[in-house]
Design a protein around this motif. Structure first.
Motif, PDB file in Angstrom:
ATOM      1  N   LEU A  19      11.446   5.289  -8.869  1.00 29.91           N
ATOM      2  CA  LEU A  19      12.148   4.350  -7.986  1.00 29.91           C
ATOM      3  C   LEU A  19      12.346   2.989  -8.656  1.00 29.91           C
ATOM      4  O   LEU A  19      13.424   2.396  -8.560  1.00 29.91           O
ATOM      5  CB  LEU A  19      11.394   4.202  -6.662  1.00 29.91           C
ATOM      6  CG  LEU A  19      11.417   5.438  -5.768  1.00 29.91           C
ATOM      7  CD1 LEU A  19      10.442   5.275  -4.600  1.00 29.91           C
ATOM      8  CD2 LEU A  19      12.832   5.718  -5.271  1.00 29.91           C
ATOM      9  N   ARG A  20      11.306   2.505  -9.333  1.00 35.71           N
ATOM     10  CA  ARG A  20      11.395   1.192 -10.003  1.00 35.71           C
ATOM     11  C   ARG A  20      12.416   1.197 -11.127  1.00 35.71           C
ATOM     12  O   ARG A  20      13.004   0.171 -11.441  1.00 35.71           O
ATOM     13  CB  ARG A  20      10.039   0.766 -10.566  1.00 35.71           C
ATOM     14  CG  ARG A  20       9.101   0.187  -9.571  1.00 35.71           C
ATOM     15  CD  ARG A  20       9.570  -1.126  -8.970  1.00 35.71           C
ATOM     16  NE  ARG A  20       9.290  -2.219  -9.869  1.00 35.71           N
ATOM     17  CZ  ARG A  20      10.135  -3.208 -10.131  1.00 35.71           C
ATOM     18  NH1 ARG A  20      11.313  -3.246  -9.595  1.00 35.71           N
ATOM     19  NH2 ARG A  20       9.801  -4.173 -10.958  1.00 35.71           N
ATOM     20  N   SER A  29      10.847   1.367  -0.122  1.00 36.75           N
ATOM     21  CA  SER A  29      10.045   1.518   1.100  1.00 36.75           C
ATOM     22  C   SER A  29       8.929   2.536   0.860  1.00 36.75           C
ATOM     23  O   SER A  29       9.048   3.420   0.009  1.00 36.75           O
ATOM     24  CB  SER A  29      10.922   1.974   2.265  1.00 36.75           C
ATOM     25  OG  SER A  29      11.338   3.317   2.074  1.00 36.75           O
ATOM     26  N   VAL A  30       7.880   2.413   1.644  1.00 34.97           N
ATOM     27  CA  VAL A  30       6.782   3.366   1.548  1.00 34.97           C
ATOM     28  C   VAL A  30       7.278   4.758   1.936  1.00 34.97           C
ATOM     29  O   VAL A  30       6.913   5.750   1.308  1.00 34.97           O
ATOM     30  CB  VAL A  30       5.589   2.928   2.429  1.00 34.97           C
ATOM     31  CG1 VAL A  30       4.535   4.029   2.498  1.00 34.97           C
ATOM     32  CG2 VAL A  30       4.982   1.635   1.905  1.00 34.97           C
ATOM     33  N   LYS A  31       8.130   4.834   2.934  1.00 35.27           N
ATOM     34  CA  LYS A  31       8.673   6.131   3.350  1.00 35.27           C
ATOM     35  C   LYS A  31       9.432   6.799   2.206  1.00 35.27           C
ATOM     36  O   LYS A  31       9.238   7.984   1.930  1.00 35.27           O
ATOM     37  CB  LYS A  31       9.587   5.981   4.567  1.00 35.27           C
ATOM     38  CG  LYS A  31      10.153   7.322   5.016  1.00 35.27           C
ATOM     39  CD  LYS A  31      11.046   7.202   6.199  1.00 35.27           C
ATOM     40  CE  LYS A  31      11.654   8.492   6.665  1.00 35.27           C
ATOM     41  NZ  LYS A  31      11.482   9.688   5.931  1.00 35.27           N
ATOM     42  N   GLU A  32      10.282   6.036   1.544  1.00 37.43           N
ATOM     43  CA  GLU A  32      11.059   6.576   0.424  1.00 37.43           C
ATOM     44  C   GLU A  32      10.128   7.061  -0.693  1.00 37.43           C
ATOM     45  O   GLU A  32      10.311   8.147  -1.254  1.00 37.43           O
ATOM     46  CB  GLU A  32      11.998   5.481  -0.085  1.00 37.43           C
ATOM     47  CG  GLU A  32      12.816   5.833  -1.276  1.00 37.43           C
ATOM     48  CD  GLU A  32      13.679   4.670  -1.747  1.00 37.43           C
ATOM     49  OE1 GLU A  32      14.764   4.963  -2.274  1.00 37.43           O
ATOM     50  OE2 GLU A  32      13.265   3.499  -1.611  1.00 37.43           O
ATOM     51  N   ILE A  51       3.424  -1.407  -1.082  1.00 42.85           N
ATOM     52  CA  ILE A  51       4.107  -1.208  -2.371  1.00 42.85           C
ATOM     53  C   ILE A  51       3.624  -2.224  -3.401  1.00 42.85           C
ATOM     54  O   ILE A  51       3.451  -1.894  -4.579  1.00 42.85           O
ATOM     55  CB  ILE A  51       5.640  -1.305  -2.187  1.00 42.85           C
ATOM     56  CG1 ILE A  51       6.161  -0.132  -1.355  1.00 42.85           C
ATOM     57  CG2 ILE A  51       6.359  -1.401  -3.526  1.00 42.85           C
ATOM     58  CD1 ILE A  51       6.083   1.217  -2.039  1.00 42.85           C
ATOM     59  N   TYR A  52       3.371  -3.443  -2.974  1.00 44.01           N
ATOM     60  CA  TYR A  52       2.940  -4.492  -3.911  1.00 44.01           C
ATOM     61  C   TYR A  52       1.531  -4.236  -4.435  1.00 44.01           C
ATOM     62  O   TYR A  52       1.228  -4.558  -5.581  1.00 44.01           O
ATOM     63  CB  TYR A  52       3.063  -5.875  -3.263  1.00 44.01           C
ATOM     64  CG  TYR A  52       4.499  -6.223  -2.982  1.00 44.01           C
ATOM     65  CD1 TYR A  52       5.319  -6.693  -3.992  1.00 44.01           C
ATOM     66  CD2 TYR A  52       5.044  -6.032  -1.710  1.00 44.01           C
ATOM     67  CE1 TYR A  52       6.656  -6.995  -3.751  1.00 44.01           C
ATOM     68  CE2 TYR A  52       6.377  -6.323  -1.461  1.00 44.01           C
ATOM     69  CZ  TYR A  52       7.177  -6.803  -2.486  1.00 44.01           C
ATOM     70  OH  TYR A  52       8.494  -7.084  -2.245  1.00 44.01           O
ATOM     71  N   ASP A  53       0.679  -3.665  -3.608  1.00 45.29           N
ATOM     72  CA  ASP A  53      -0.658  -3.294  -4.057  1.00 45.29           C
ATOM     73  C   ASP A  53      -0.562  -2.217  -5.139  1.00 45.29           C
ATOM     74  O   ASP A  53      -1.254  -2.283  -6.162  1.00 45.29           O
ATOM     75  CB  ASP A  53      -1.492  -2.799  -2.870  1.00 45.29           C
ATOM     76  CG  ASP A  53      -2.920  -2.458  -3.242  1.00 45.29           C
ATOM     77  OD1 ASP A  53      -3.508  -3.141  -4.106  1.00 45.29           O
ATOM     78  OD2 ASP A  53      -3.463  -1.495  -2.646  1.00 45.29           O
TER      79      ASP A  53
END
Length: 177
Positions: A19-20, A29-32, A51-53
């Motif tokens: 994703l990145r 998103s967390v869902k994605e 996500i940042y963690d």
């Protein structure tokens, strides 16, 4: 570590990298991520706050990889040219992944975290130097300056020439009083 937990963590990290490589961290998103990792959101939250963690964890892992590849980070004090060459050799090994993980709004945290880690390494080994003004300024100048010199010139010159010049400049800088 439980094999299922290890596999889940690897799936989360691989999905994050995919994703990145395509989008900014703010757009993930967390869902994605959970869908791509083939897990549910609750499983993600068992491992990370958000996500940042996850991004912070992966950034720290890469910084630790860089430092584990440097035989003696304390060479910065005695042989800054060799330290700089070793630092860049370690960085080059992880550069493709670092370019993904530290992209966009996270770009500056790579070099900032390398500097922070280097300060920690030096202050643990030489606590009396922690507040040494000269050392602290030279360390910032060395780490930040060498990285930006490399970044600005990596597409113009070959790697060996760049490292030779940057490490030579590091050595010359250390002689300033």
């Amino acid at each position: 570590m439980d094999l299922r937990i290890k596999r889940t963590t690897e799936n989360i990290r691989e999905a994050f990298i995919k994703l990145r490589s395509k989008k900014a961290i703010e757009k993930i998103s967390v869902k994605e991520l959970a869908d791509l990792a083939n897990i549910n959101k609750a499983t993600f939250y068992l491992h990370y706050k958000d996500i940042y963690d996850l991004a912070d964890t992966m950034e720290r892992t890469l910084i630790d990889e860089i430092f584990s590849a440097i035989d003696r980070p304390d060479l910065f004090l005695d042989n800054p040219g060799k330290f700089t060459a070793d630092l860049f050799k370690a960085y080059i090994k992880i550069q493709p992944l670092a370019d993904i993980i530290f992209s966009g709004s996270r770009r500056h945290s790579l070099i900032d975290n390398i500097e922070i880690k280097m300060r920690r390494v030096l202050s643990e080994k030489y606590p009396d130097l922690k507040d040494n003004v000269r050392l602290n300024i030279l360390l910032s100048y060395e780490i930040q300056g060498a990285y930006y010199a490399y970044s600005q010139n990596k597409d113009k010159y070959d790697y060996d020439t760049l490292i030779q010049i940057i490490s030579g400049a590091s050595e010359a800088l250390s002689t300033l009083s």
